[in-house]
Enzyme design. Structure first.
Site, short mmCIF file in Angstrom:
data_model
loop_
_atom_site.label_atom_id
_atom_site.label_comp_id
_atom_site.label_asym_id
_atom_site.label_seq_id
_atom_site.Cartn_x
_atom_site.Cartn_y
_atom_site.Cartn_z
N ARG A 129 -2.19 -18.12 -5.65
CA ARG A 129 -2.92 -18.49 -4.42
C ARG A 129 -2.05 -18.46 -3.18
O ARG A 129 -2.35 -19.09 -2.17
CB ARG A 129 -3.59 -19.86 -4.54
CG ARG A 129 -4.62 -19.91 -5.63
CD ARG A 129 -5.64 -20.99 -5.40
NE ARG A 129 -6.61 -20.95 -6.46
CZ ARG A 129 -6.42 -21.48 -7.66
NH1 ARG A 129 -5.31 -22.11 -7.94
NH2 ARG A 129 -7.36 -21.36 -8.57
N LYS A 151 -0.12 -8.08 8.80
CA LYS A 151 -1.18 -7.28 8.17
C LYS A 151 -0.64 -6.73 6.86
O LYS A 151 0.42 -6.11 6.84
CB LYS A 151 -1.58 -6.10 9.06
CG LYS A 151 -2.56 -6.45 10.14
CD LYS A 151 -3.10 -5.16 10.75
CE LYS A 151 -4.03 -5.41 11.90
NZ LYS A 151 -4.48 -4.14 12.53
N GLU A 193 6.35 5.33 16.72
CA GLU A 193 5.78 3.98 16.87
C GLU A 193 6.64 3.16 17.84
O GLU A 193 6.14 2.28 18.53
CB GLU A 193 5.71 3.26 15.51
CG GLU A 193 4.85 3.97 14.46
CD GLU A 193 3.35 3.75 14.61
OE1 GLU A 193 2.91 3.17 15.62
OE2 GLU A 193 2.61 4.18 13.70
N LYS A 234 5.69 -6.22 20.08
CA LYS A 234 4.67 -6.45 19.06
C LYS A 234 4.44 -7.94 18.85
O LYS A 234 3.30 -8.39 18.71
CB LYS A 234 5.03 -5.77 17.73
CG LYS A 234 3.93 -5.99 16.69
CD LYS A 234 3.80 -4.96 15.62
CE LYS A 234 2.59 -5.29 14.72
NZ LYS A 234 2.44 -4.40 13.58
N GLU A 244 -6.62 -9.37 15.62
CA GLU A 244 -7.19 -8.19 16.26
C GLU A 244 -8.65 -8.36 16.64
O GLU A 244 -9.52 -7.60 16.22
CB GLU A 244 -6.99 -6.94 15.38
CG GLU A 244 -7.20 -5.67 16.20
CD GLU A 244 -6.73 -4.40 15.50
OE1 GLU A 244 -5.70 -4.42 14.82
OE2 GLU A 244 -7.41 -3.39 15.69
N ARG A 248 -4.77 -6.85 20.37
CA ARG A 248 -3.94 -6.24 19.34
C ARG A 248 -4.32 -4.78 19.14
O ARG A 248 -3.50 -3.97 18.70
CB ARG A 248 -4.04 -7.03 18.02
CG ARG A 248 -3.05 -6.55 16.97
CD ARG A 248 -2.87 -7.52 15.79
NE ARG A 248 -1.99 -6.92 14.78
CZ ARG A 248 -1.41 -7.58 13.80
NH1 ARG A 248 -1.61 -8.88 13.65
NH2 ARG A 248 -0.63 -6.96 12.93
N ASN A 252 -3.05 0.40 18.69
CA ASN A 252 -3.64 1.62 18.11
C ASN A 252 -3.60 2.81 19.06
O ASN A 252 -4.25 3.82 18.81
CB ASN A 252 -5.09 1.35 17.69
CG ASN A 252 -5.17 0.32 16.59
OD1 ASN A 252 -4.24 0.20 15.79
ND2 ASN A 252 -6.25 -0.43 16.54
N HIS A 255 -3.84 6.31 17.77
CA HIS A 255 -4.21 6.23 16.35
C HIS A 255 -5.58 6.82 16.02
O HIS A 255 -5.82 7.19 14.88
CB HIS A 255 -4.09 4.79 15.84
CG HIS A 255 -2.66 4.40 15.53
ND1 HIS A 255 -1.66 4.39 16.48
CD2 HIS A 255 -2.07 4.04 14.36
CE1 HIS A 255 -0.53 4.02 15.91
NE2 HIS A 255 -0.73 3.80 14.63
N HIS A 259 -5.12 9.37 13.30
CA HIS A 259 -5.70 9.20 11.96
C HIS A 259 -6.54 10.40 11.56
O HIS A 259 -6.53 10.81 10.39
CB HIS A 259 -6.57 7.95 11.90
CG HIS A 259 -5.78 6.68 11.75
ND1 HIS A 259 -6.27 5.46 12.14
CD2 HIS A 259 -4.54 6.46 11.26
CE1 HIS A 259 -5.36 4.53 11.89
NE2 HIS A 259 -4.30 5.11 11.36
N HIS A 273 2.78 9.82 9.00
CA HIS A 273 1.97 8.96 9.89
C HIS A 273 2.51 8.98 11.33
O HIS A 273 1.77 9.21 12.27
CB HIS A 273 1.93 7.53 9.33
CG HIS A 273 1.25 6.57 10.25
ND1 HIS A 273 -0.12 6.54 10.43
CD2 HIS A 273 1.75 5.62 11.09
CE1 HIS A 273 -0.43 5.61 11.32
NE2 HIS A 273 0.68 5.04 11.73
#
Ligand SMILES: NC(=O)c1ccc[n+]([C@@H]2O[C@H](COP(=O)([O-])OP(=O)(O)OC[C@H]3O[C@@H](n4cnc5c(N)ncnc54)[C@H](O)[C@@H]3O)[C@@H](O)[C@H]2O)c1
Ligand SMILES: [Zn+2]
Length: 377
Positions: A129, A151, A193, A234, A244, A248, A252, A255, A259, A273
């Site tokens: 948990r 994340k 990035e 960041k 987000e 936030r 992106n 992105h 993507h 990436h």
């Protein structure tokens, strides 16, 4: 052997109330891992999760650092690569951790790039948990992006990062010397990035990178400074909007286009990436200038020039292999984003260092723009 510490480490705090933690950045810090963990969680045991590439170079020094500080540890090694963000590997890592008698008060340590950070963080969010975990990033992308902000995720058959949780680490130890063994192409992809923080919110940092990028690639104090600046950027955004619901999303930048390109290349070695994000940011700048009239084209070109100068892809023709059609790209963009009444949400720019969230981008404008870019090939 770990490189000697040249400077005092830089500490960036991620301010999230009871879940606040430090990102400690500097060369040669791995040797202090055990002492830092013993100070944070006296008496805790640790399990190191890493991949087979990283293990070859950095696992033994990490274990030695724990041993010296009296922190008992075990290890789990998974195959390198995105395929390890799977249910199968997730299950294996959970079972291995439980088998090594890790208890609720013990720790997981993610020693690796974004794949290991995402997998270990997610495992830590559910085993018993919830276990505390420490990020020890070993790629530039992980230093400036994936190890910060909590994340965590594995991949679903429906798409990347769809099974996950927000779970903040208790410490990020960014030993910038670990990047010395990283293949140059991976370093360069991570740089996309890094430069993103300048492009989205800090024109001075971008100008500094234009002057100093060679030193960042070479290592030493310029690299440490660039990583620290990125982590500060960041951390500030994450502190404002951990989950987000707003700001936030600025992270992106590049992105949506990126993507779509990544997916069109089948998430393969054809396009890493960070490389996709470089091409995506170049497209976002040009789209903002040419189709939305938000900034002079000369300024967009300045952003694109820097990405190209470091050797990152900025044009569709820089991507090896057959390119997708405009229909395919639009479909991939629509899959990634909710289209509301023909409108898409994009991160656009009013200039270098001035990104903003625009929820009303006409999908038809995007289609015209991409058709033009594909025709340029
Ligand atoms: N959680 C987040 O906020 C977040 C943000 C961005 C990206 N990500 C995730 O990060 C992942 C990509 O991360 P990545 O680019 O670090 O990839 P990665 O973890 O796959 O590492 C890239 C390659 O470099 C190798 N490697 C790592 N460190 C090394 C070192 N020091 N020396 C030699 N080889 C080394 C790895 O074994 C791998 O082959 C993706 O799964 C992405 O979804 C997560
Ligand atoms: Zn990214």
């Amino acid at each position: 052997m770990t490189a000697p510490v040249r400077n005092d480490p830089t500490i960036v705090n991620v301010a999230l109330g009871a879940r606040s933690y430090d990102i400690v950045i500097g060369r040669g810090l791995l040797a202090s891992l055990g002492a830092r963990i013993a100070a944070l969680r006296p008496g805790a045991k640790a399990v190191i999760v890493t991949d087979d590439n990283v293990a070859r170079y950095h696992l033994e020094p990490a274990e030695a650092a724990l041993r010296h500080a009296g922190v008992a540890s075990s290890r789990v090694i998974v195959p390198a690569g995105e395929a390890s963000k799977s249910y199968r590997v997730f299950e294996q890592v959970c079972e291995a951790i439980i088998a090594s008698r890790i208890e609720r008060g013990d720790l997981a340590i993610a020693l690796g790039g974004g794949v290991i950070g995402d997998l270990t963080g997610f495992v830590a969010s559910v085993v018993r948990r919830g276990l505390d975990y420490v990020q020890v990033p070993t790629t530039l992308l992980a230093d400036v992006d994936s190890s910060v902000g909590g994340k965590t995720a594995i991949d679903s058959a429906h798409g990347k990062n769809l099974i996950g949780a927000f779970h903040q680490p208790i410490l990020v130890l960014a030993d910038t010397a670990l990047l010395d063994t990283l293949p140059e192409r991976e370093f360069r992809a991570g740089y996309a990035e890094l430069v993103k923080y300048g492009l989205l919110g800090d024109a001075d940092f971008f100008a500094w990178l234009e002057k100093n990028w060679r030193d960042v690639f070479a290592g030493g104090s310029a690299r440490d400074h660039a990583i620290a600046e990125s982590c500060r950027a960041k951390a500030a955004i994450v502190a404002r909007d951990e989950r987000e619901t707003g700001d936030r999303a600025l992270l992106n930048l590049g992105h949506t286009f990126g993507h779509a390109l990544e997916a069109a290349c089948g998430f393969s070695d054809r396009l890493l990436h960070g490389e996709a994000i470089s091409a995506g940011m170049a497209l976002a700048f040009e789209f903002s200038a040419r189709r939305q009239g938000l900034l002079p084209m000369a300024e967009a070109k300045r952003a694109i020039r820097h990405l190209a100068e470091v050797g990152l892809p900025t044009r569709l023709r820089d991507i090896p292999g057959p390119l997708p059609s405009v229909d395919q790209l639009m479909e991939l963009i629509a899959q990634d984003k909710k289209v509301k009444r023909g409108m898409l949400t994009f991160i656009l720019v009013r200039g270098i260092g001035a990104a903003f969230i625009e929820a009303g981008v006409d999908a038809r404008e995007v289609r015209v723009f991409l058709s033009e870019k594909l025709a340029e090939q």
